[in-house]
Write a protein that holds these residues in place. Sequence first.
Motif, PDB file in Angstrom:
ATOM      1  N   UNK A 169      39.740  40.191  37.549  1.00 50.86           N
ATOM      2  CA  UNK A 169      38.681  40.363  38.530  1.00 50.86           C
ATOM      3  C   UNK A 169      38.970  41.403  39.586  1.00 50.86           C
ATOM      4  N   UNK A 170      40.150  41.978  39.566  1.00 46.96           N
ATOM      5  CA  UNK A 170      40.517  42.963  40.573  1.00 46.96           C
ATOM      6  C   UNK A 170      39.706  44.244  40.379  1.00 46.96           C
ATOM      7  N   UNK A 171      39.140  44.792  41.462  1.00 46.20           N
ATOM      8  CA  UNK A 171      38.389  46.051  41.319  1.00 46.20           C
ATOM      9  C   UNK A 171      39.261  47.158  40.722  1.00 46.20           C
ATOM     10  N   UNK A 172      38.746  47.806  39.707  1.00 43.89           N
ATOM     11  CA  UNK A 172      39.494  48.875  39.049  1.00 43.89           C
ATOM     12  C   UNK A 172      40.387  48.412  37.928  1.00 43.89           C
ATOM     13  N   UNK A 173      40.422  47.110  37.658  1.00 44.10           N
ATOM     14  CA  UNK A 173      41.307  46.601  36.612  1.00 44.10           C
ATOM     15  C   UNK A 173      40.932  47.159  35.250  1.00 44.10           C
ATOM     16  N   UNK A 174      39.645  47.280  34.996  1.00 38.40           N
ATOM     17  CA  UNK A 174      39.209  47.801  33.705  1.00 38.40           C
ATOM     18  C   UNK A 174      39.613  49.263  33.535  1.00 38.40           C
ATOM     19  N   UNK A 175      39.523  50.027  34.609  1.00 38.40           N
ATOM     20  CA  UNK A 175      39.923  51.438  34.553  1.00 38.40           C
ATOM     21  C   UNK A 175      41.418  51.560  34.294  1.00 38.40           C
ATOM     22  N   UNK A 176      42.197  50.712  34.973  1.00 36.92           N
ATOM     23  CA  UNK A 176      43.654  50.716  34.766  1.00 36.92           C
ATOM     24  C   UNK A 176      43.981  50.411  33.305  1.00 36.92           C
TER      25      UNK A 176
ATOM     26  N   UNK B  25      51.712  48.045  36.193  1.00 32.94           N
ATOM     27  CA  UNK B  25      50.278  48.140  36.465  1.00 32.94           C
ATOM     28  C   UNK B  25      49.449  47.886  35.215  1.00 32.94           C
ATOM     29  N   UNK B  26      50.001  48.173  34.053  1.00 36.30           N
ATOM     30  CA  UNK B  26      49.246  47.967  32.814  1.00 36.30           C
ATOM     31  C   UNK B  26      48.953  46.493  32.551  1.00 36.30           C
ATOM     32  N   UNK B  27      49.678  45.598  33.239  1.00 36.07           N
ATOM     33  CA  UNK B  27      49.434  44.158  33.079  1.00 36.07           C
ATOM     34  C   UNK B  27      48.305  43.653  33.981  1.00 36.07           C
ATOM     35  N   UNK B  28      47.828  44.489  34.877  1.00 41.19           N
ATOM     36  CA  UNK B  28      46.798  44.054  35.825  1.00 41.19           C
ATOM     37  C   UNK B  28      45.540  43.550  35.120  1.00 41.19           C
ATOM     38  N   UNK B  29      45.004  44.251  34.101  1.00 44.54           N
ATOM     39  CA  UNK B  29      43.782  43.733  33.457  1.00 44.54           C
ATOM     40  C   UNK B  29      43.942  42.339  32.875  1.00 44.54           C
TER      41      UNK B  29
END
Length: 285
Positions: A214-221, A205-209
């Motif tokens: 552009x995924x919602x919540x990516x910055x929070x992750x 999940x840490x690779x999501x940003x």
Amino acid sequence: MREANKPRAVPLSGAHRPVDADSGAVIERESADPVAVSARRVSPFSAFLAITGAALCPLPVVYLHMSSSGQISPVDLTVSDYVSVPHGGELLAVSILSLVVSSLALLAGLAASAVPRLGAVRALCYAWCLGLVTALVFPTDPIGSPISWMGVVHRYAGGIFFACVPVAGWLLHSRFRESPHWSGVATTTRRLAMASGVISVAFLLSHVPATLPGLPGAEVIGHVLQRGVCERVLLLTNIWLMLALGVHLLRLARDHQHTGVRWAPAGPGETGGEPHHPTAGGWRR
């Protein structure tokens, strides 16, 4: 004067079976110590390689952290990114190869110590080692450079070998519960395998940003799950698991040596490390 029908054992040197002096029939000695029975073919050298390889792995990485302090962020960047610093590639190769040696030595020790149904674990271990070697042959892209095909191969290889460890650990936990010689480490194996699985998901999940900005919540992750921290905790957890298995393997090998029991080599129909079933007597045909 001995009883008429009781065979007289004539011990042979080395790993040969004793024989009855009258009939020439092979007599096998059964040990009351189940550890000695199971560990008849466990080599202390395999246990030593397993422990040494796992213990050596973090040392080059620790040196790279210290020598490149301020150049690479251990919070945001992965261990593979140290390939960009002087001698980083060589030191990372030492770490990776030490893990491969440790893994193969552990697999050999498990196979020799009567752990049942190792087929799936063996396949996962080979996949783990292949992923490590592939990640070494195809290093990640230097910091700041565009993504290349070699960098993509490196990332997929990393995903494969990180996924293998928790699955193999969970399978080993179930196998250890069936073996009286490994049951003492079954709980530790289960806990570390579960921890490795949870941290592996966090690392993914840490690779999501970076991959899906552009995924919602990516910055929070990205703020909650720092990629570098997740990877380092995952590596330490996997090494801890390997050390725990290596130490237990060494204990089995040493206990076997201290018994003084001399075992016959495995016959054509035997599998490595399969224990004899104990009997009430000391010697039996």
